[in-house]
Design an enzyme around this catalytic site. Structure first.
Site, PDB file in Angstrom:
ATOM      1  N   LYS A 111      -1.800  -8.812   6.304  1.00  0.00           N
ATOM      2  CA  LYS A 111      -2.920  -8.586   5.079  1.00  0.00           C
ATOM      3  C   LYS A 111      -3.741  -9.606   4.723  1.00  0.00           C
ATOM      4  CE  LYS A 111      -3.200  -5.296   3.002  1.00  0.00           C
ATOM      5  NZ  LYS A 111      -4.325  -4.055   3.089  1.00  0.00           N
TER       6      LYS A 111
ATOM      7  N   THR B  12      -3.180  -7.544  -1.091  1.00  0.00           N
ATOM      8  CA  THR B  12      -2.000  -7.147  -1.915  1.00  0.00           C
ATOM      9  C   THR B  12      -1.625  -8.809  -2.389  1.00  0.00           C
ATOM     10  OG1 THR B  12       0.284  -6.773  -1.623  1.00  0.00           O
ATOM     11  CG2 THR B  12      -0.962  -7.464   0.409  1.00  0.00           C
ATOM     12  N   ASP B  13      -0.627  -8.477  -3.401  1.00  0.00           N
ATOM     13  CA  ASP B  13      -0.118  -9.784  -3.979  1.00  0.00           C
ATOM     14  C   ASP B  13       0.878 -10.429  -3.230  1.00  0.00           C
ATOM     15  OD1 ASP B  13       2.222  -7.854  -4.117  1.00  0.00           O
ATOM     16  OD2 ASP B  13       2.581  -8.403  -6.122  1.00  0.00           O
ATOM     17  N   GLU B  14       1.319  -9.512  -1.962  1.00  0.00           N
ATOM     18  CA  GLU B  14       2.191 -10.266  -1.194  1.00  0.00           C
ATOM     19  C   GLU B  14       1.532 -11.229  -0.283  1.00  0.00           C
ATOM     20  OE1 GLU B  14       5.048  -7.891   0.762  1.00  0.00           O
ATOM     21  OE2 GLU B  14       4.896  -6.133  -0.478  1.00  0.00           O
TER      22      GLU B  14
ATOM     23  N   TYR C   9       3.960  -7.962   7.586  1.00  0.00           N
ATOM     24  CA  TYR C   9       3.000  -7.216   6.775  1.00  0.00           C
ATOM     25  C   TYR C   9       2.061  -8.144   6.048  1.00  0.00           C
ATOM     26  CZ  TYR C   9       1.249  -4.692   2.796  1.00  0.00           C
ATOM     27  OH  TYR C   9       0.558  -4.223   1.738  1.00  0.00           O
TER      28      TYR C   9
HETATM   29  P1  NAD Z   1       0.176   4.329   2.916  1.00  0.00           P
HETATM   30  O1  NAD Z   1       0.827   3.635   3.639  1.00  0.00           O
HETATM   31  O2  NAD Z   1       0.594   5.183   1.957  1.00  0.00           O
HETATM   32  O3  NAD Z   1      -1.335   4.957   3.460  1.00  0.00           O
HETATM   33  C1  NAD Z   1      -1.942   3.988   4.294  1.00  0.00           C
HETATM   34  C2  NAD Z   1      -3.122   5.205   5.020  1.00  0.00           C
HETATM   35  O4  NAD Z   1      -3.805   4.314   5.966  1.00  0.00           O
HETATM   36  C3  NAD Z   1      -2.564   6.312   5.680  1.00  0.00           C
HETATM   37  O5  NAD Z   1      -3.001   7.560   5.473  1.00  0.00           O
HETATM   38  C4  NAD Z   1      -2.750   6.028   7.230  1.00  0.00           C
HETATM   39  O6  NAD Z   1      -2.828   7.202   7.758  1.00  0.00           O
HETATM   40  C5  NAD Z   1      -3.788   5.118   7.041  1.00  0.00           C
HETATM   41  N1  NAD Z   1      -4.071   4.422   8.381  1.00  0.00           N
HETATM   42  C6  NAD Z   1      -2.904   3.401   8.994  1.00  0.00           C
HETATM   43  N2  NAD Z   1      -3.597   2.733   9.922  1.00  0.00           N
HETATM   44  C7  NAD Z   1      -4.878   3.463  10.095  1.00  0.00           C
HETATM   45  C8  NAD Z   1      -5.792   3.186  11.015  1.00  0.00           C
HETATM   46  N3  NAD Z   1      -5.805   2.215  11.917  1.00  0.00           N
HETATM   47  N4  NAD Z   1      -7.104   3.705  10.924  1.00  0.00           N
HETATM   48  C9  NAD Z   1      -7.396   4.595   9.719  1.00  0.00           C
HETATM   49  N5  NAD Z   1      -6.333   5.022   8.935  1.00  0.00           N
HETATM   50  C10 NAD Z   1      -5.163   4.420   8.852  1.00  0.00           C
HETATM   51  O7  NAD Z   1      -0.462   2.878   2.127  1.00  0.00           O
HETATM   52  P2  NAD Z   1      -0.691   2.622   0.412  1.00  0.00           P
HETATM   53  O8  NAD Z   1       0.455   2.487  -0.120  1.00  0.00           O
HETATM   54  O9  NAD Z   1      -1.427   3.727  -0.053  1.00  0.00           O
HETATM   55  O10 NAD Z   1      -1.584   1.311   0.432  1.00  0.00           O
HETATM   56  C11 NAD Z   1      -3.122   1.398   0.578  1.00  0.00           C
HETATM   57  C12 NAD Z   1      -3.576   0.019   0.460  1.00  0.00           C
HETATM   58  O11 NAD Z   1      -3.238  -0.594  -0.661  1.00  0.00           O
HETATM   59  C13 NAD Z   1      -2.963  -0.767   1.748  1.00  0.00           C
HETATM   60  O12 NAD Z   1      -4.055  -1.661   2.207  1.00  0.00           O
HETATM   61  C14 NAD Z   1      -2.332  -1.785   1.358  1.00  0.00           C
HETATM   62  O13 NAD Z   1      -1.837  -3.004   1.822  1.00  0.00           O
HETATM   63  C15 NAD Z   1      -2.696  -1.981  -0.028  1.00  0.00           C
HETATM   64  N6  NAD Z   1      -1.475  -2.182  -1.432  1.00  0.00           N
HETATM   65  C16 NAD Z   1      -0.513  -1.147  -1.486  1.00  0.00           C
HETATM   66  C17 NAD Z   1       0.321  -1.625  -2.410  1.00  0.00           C
HETATM   67  C18 NAD Z   1       1.399  -0.700  -2.712  1.00  0.00           C
HETATM   68  O14 NAD Z   1       2.445  -0.979  -3.583  1.00  0.00           O
HETATM   69  N7  NAD Z   1       1.441   0.537  -2.077  1.00  0.00           N
HETATM   70  C19 NAD Z   1       0.161  -2.740  -3.186  1.00  0.00           C
HETATM   71  C20 NAD Z   1      -0.951  -3.721  -3.209  1.00  0.00           C
HETATM   72  C21 NAD Z   1      -1.770  -3.345  -2.109  1.00  0.00           C
HETATM   73  P1  TYD Z   2       9.122  -1.880  -1.142  1.00  0.00           P
HETATM   74  O1  TYD Z   2       8.832  -0.603  -1.884  1.00  0.00           O
HETATM   75  O2  TYD Z   2       9.284  -1.963   0.129  1.00  0.00           O
HETATM   76  O3  TYD Z   2       7.961  -2.834  -1.708  1.00  0.00           O
HETATM   77  P2  TYD Z   2       7.810  -4.465  -1.316  1.00  0.00           P
HETATM   78  O4  TYD Z   2       8.789  -4.741  -0.317  1.00  0.00           O
HETATM   79  O5  TYD Z   2       6.360  -4.289  -0.476  1.00  0.00           O
HETATM   80  O6  TYD Z   2       7.647  -5.138  -2.445  1.00  0.00           O
HETATM   81  O7  TYD Z   2      10.367  -2.669  -1.958  1.00  0.00           O
HETATM   82  C1  TYD Z   2      10.384  -3.122  -3.221  1.00  0.00           C
HETATM   83  C2  TYD Z   2      11.681  -3.894  -3.581  1.00  0.00           C
HETATM   84  O8  TYD Z   2      12.700  -3.072  -3.487  1.00  0.00           O
HETATM   85  C3  TYD Z   2      11.663  -4.937  -2.556  1.00  0.00           C
HETATM   86  O9  TYD Z   2      12.433  -6.017  -3.445  1.00  0.00           O
HETATM   87  C4  TYD Z   2      12.763  -4.557  -1.802  1.00  0.00           C
HETATM   88  C5  TYD Z   2      13.650  -3.529  -2.421  1.00  0.00           C
HETATM   89  N1  TYD Z   2      14.306  -2.352  -1.632  1.00  0.00           N
HETATM   90  C6  TYD Z   2      15.542  -1.971  -1.861  1.00  0.00           C
HETATM   91  O10 TYD Z   2      16.255  -2.799  -2.386  1.00  0.00           O
HETATM   92  N2  TYD Z   2      15.969  -1.072  -1.049  1.00  0.00           N
HETATM   93  C7  TYD Z   2      15.116  -0.231  -0.171  1.00  0.00           C
HETATM   94  O11 TYD Z   2      15.818   0.809   0.228  1.00  0.00           O
HETATM   95  C8  TYD Z   2      13.887  -0.438  -0.150  1.00  0.00           C
HETATM   96  C9  TYD Z   2      13.004   0.277   0.710  1.00  0.00           C
HETATM   97  C10 TYD Z   2      13.456  -1.661  -0.852  1.00  0.00           C
END
Ligand code: NAD
Ligand code: TYD
Length: 340
Positions: A154, A126-128, A150
């Protein structure tokens, strides 16, 4: 090709399954935590033709025996590891499961990849991991400065994956995407929380001054990039995947309300997230120079996403009426009470 998609019942993973099942044998391993939802894969499971190319295992990526069983039974060629605990606010409340899944789970998958011959292992980072972008957008060569539990876990998985390429020459590629949005995103995250709260007539809890910036990418653009990287990426490399849509949270919130024709007074400024990263920004020159670019315009993609949540109330109401209610209380009661 047999592809193992861990976390395939989550938000991004389920979109990636939908994309890959059209031309590959897809195996999903998912623990079905609170964030995993078989409803996200219902269309594939019920499609007579596609379901033949799809197999689901419920289980934990930390479970070495199970991972070995899946690897040997399914003769996996490619692993794409989406499985993770993903919500920053939950990691601030309790980090243990993040360490388990996002670090130990990656270790178990990497070790299994040493025992079974695989062609590619994509670690979804992730970019985080870069932390706040105070100046220029981050390049892949910039140092990591993860600033919440988190992001730190990661970063652990990200660097462990790199170490297994460097040490054992496993065919590993690491991707670092920016914030995703789109259908099937769990309503704990910013965009779906704000859309669904607005539909329900609830307040929209905007952290701090709302001037934090996130670079949004549509989930389909992200999945297309991963598919592209499996084909064109170089082993041992890291690729940033950004949408090029840097927005302040307040502006995204106002846009959502305007599309839904709701009053902007629904936004309530609440107590900020602890250690909140101010800005995420990615330089994606490296991936673009290989020929990938995002296709979906942010406003258009967000309008479609809002429409999806309007048309799929049952999907998110089921989530919001369950365990989520308790989480919301713990996470938000004190925030609303301690306004900025
Ligand atoms: P999500 O939380 O929607 O889904 C995560 C999935 O992983 C779920 O289905 C959960 O049941 C499964 N899981 C969790 N722990 C597990 C374990 N121990 N064994 C097997 N399965 C498990 O997440 P997402 O938003 O779809 O993100 C997917 C990936 O992309 C993650 O690795 C996240 O770090 C990365 N990512 C997400 C974002 C974003 O904006 N959502 C951005 C950059 C990277
Ligand atoms: P989020 O979706 O949790 O993603 P991330 O923190 O991983 O970037 O949040 C996106 C942005 O929105 C972040 O700056 C936090 C803000 N935020 C709120 O202002 N209110 C909320 O209830 C949530 C969940 C996030």
């Amino acid at each position: 090709m047999a592809i193992l998609i861990t976390g395939g019942a989550g938000f991004i993973g389920s979109h990636f399954v939908r994309r890959m099942v059209k031309h590959s044998h897809v195996v999903v391993l998912d623990k079905l935590t609170y964030a995993g939802n078989l409803e996200n894969l219902r269309d594939i499971r019920e499609d007579r033709e596609l379901s033949g190319y799809f197999k689901f295992y419920k289980g934990d990526i930390c479970n070495q025996e199970l991972v070995d069983h899946v690897m040997s039974t399914e003769k996996i060629d490619v692993i794409v590891n989406f499985a993770a605990e993903t919500h920053v606010d939950r990691s601030i409340l309790s980090a243990g499961t993040f360490i388990d899944t996002d670090i130990k789970g990656v270790f178990v998958l990497l070790e299994a990849s040493r025992r079974y011959t695989i062609k590619k292992f994509i670690q979804i980072s992730t970019d985080e991991v870069y932390g706040t972008a105070f100046h220029d957008a981050f390049k892949e060569t910039d140092s990591l400065n993860p600033s919440n539990p988190y992001a730190a876990s990661k970063a652990g998985g990200d660097r462990l994956a790199f170490a297994y390429w460097n040490t054992y020459k496993l065919p590993i590629i690491i991707t670092r995407a920016s914030n995703n949005y789109g259908p099937y995103q769990h309503p704990e995250k910013f965009i779906p929380l704000f859309i669904t709260n607005a539909i329900e007539g609830l307040k929209l809890p905007l952290y701090g001054d709302g001037r934090q910036e996130r670079d949004w990418i549509h989930v389909e653009d992200h999945c297309a990039a991963i598919d592209f990287i499996i084909e064109n990426g170089k082993e041992g490399e890291v690729y940033n995947i950004g949408g090029g849509n840097e927005k302040q949270n307040i502006d995204t919130a106002l846009f959502i309300l305007s599309v839904l024709a709701k009053d902007k007074g629904m936004i309530e400024s609440v107590k900020d997230r602890e250690g909140h990263d101010r800005r995420y920004a990615l330089d994606c020159t490296k991936l673009k120079s290989l020929g990938w670019k995002p296709q979906i315009d942010f406003e258009e993609g967000l309008r479609d996403t809002i429409k999806w949540y309007e048309e799929n109330e049952q999907w998110w109401k089921q989530i919001k009426n369950g365990e989520f209610m308790k989480y919301y209380e713990i996470q938000y009661n004190h925030r609303f009470a301690g306004k900025n």
